[in-house]
Design a protein around this motif. Sequence first.
Motif, PDB file in Angstrom:
ATOM      1  N   LYS A  76       0.817  -1.221   0.000  1.00  0.00           N
ATOM      2  CA  LYS A  76       0.000   0.000   0.000  1.00  0.00           C
ATOM      3  C   LYS A  76       0.848   1.268   0.000  1.00  0.00           C
ATOM      4  N   ASN A  77       2.152   1.113  -0.017  1.00  0.00           N
ATOM      5  CA  ASN A  77       3.063   2.263   0.036  1.00  0.00           C
ATOM      6  C   ASN A  77       2.790   3.157   1.241  1.00  0.00           C
ATOM      7  N   THR A  78       2.674   2.535   2.393  1.00  0.00           N
ATOM      8  CA  THR A  78       2.418   3.299   3.607  1.00  0.00           C
ATOM      9  C   THR A  78       3.382   2.899   4.722  1.00  0.00           C
ATOM     10  N   VAL A  79       3.633   3.850   5.582  1.00  0.00           N
ATOM     11  CA  VAL A  79       4.389   3.594   6.798  1.00  0.00           C
ATOM     12  C   VAL A  79       3.602   4.211   7.945  1.00  0.00           C
ATOM     13  N   SER A  80       3.571   3.526   9.072  1.00  0.00           N
ATOM     14  CA  SER A  80       2.761   3.959  10.204  1.00  0.00           C
ATOM     15  C   SER A  80       3.599   4.063  11.461  1.00  0.00           C
ATOM     16  N   LEU A  81       3.093   4.844  12.385  1.00  0.00           N
ATOM     17  CA  LEU A  81       3.725   4.976  13.693  1.00  0.00           C
ATOM     18  C   LEU A  81       2.631   4.874  14.740  1.00  0.00           C
ATOM     19  N   GLN A  82       2.602   3.756  15.439  1.00  0.00           N
ATOM     20  CA  GLN A  82       1.654   3.565  16.538  1.00  0.00           C
ATOM     21  C   GLN A  82       2.277   4.128  17.803  1.00  0.00           C
ATOM     22  N   MET A  83       1.595   5.085  18.406  1.00  0.00           N
ATOM     23  CA  MET A  83       2.124   5.764  19.579  1.00  0.00           C
ATOM     24  C   MET A  83       1.218   5.496  20.765  1.00  0.00           C
TER      25      MET A  83
END
Length: 123
Positions: A76-83
């Motif tokens: 999906k060409n995504t990067v995430s940051l779970q905080m």
Amino acid sequence: QVQLVESGGGLVQAGGSLRLSCAASIRTFRSYYMGWFRQAPGKERDFVAGINWSGGTTEYTDSVKGRFTISRDNTKNTVSLQMNSLKREDTAVYYCAASKGYGSSRLREYDYWGQGTQVTVSS
């Protein structure tokens, strides 16, 4: 033209959680090392987390270890940051960045930047 667009910022109480996402319009996204940085008012932009092309290697600044998790989806060409367990000192504008090289915690290693998304943690 490469574009990085962050989303997911907002206002949250201390102890709460937010999930930031970055959508990348990069044809060869999986070849990029991706990073998250943040900049608080009056301070320099600092490294938060980074992830290699496969997602198999991640790194974090000490202050977020155990609370933040970086991940990516190359389909999906995504990067995430779970905080999680957010603190007032996490308040900053958060930026997504892409590195053609091996990536690092140094700003100059990154080739493309998003516009940023504001995260505000209240007590």
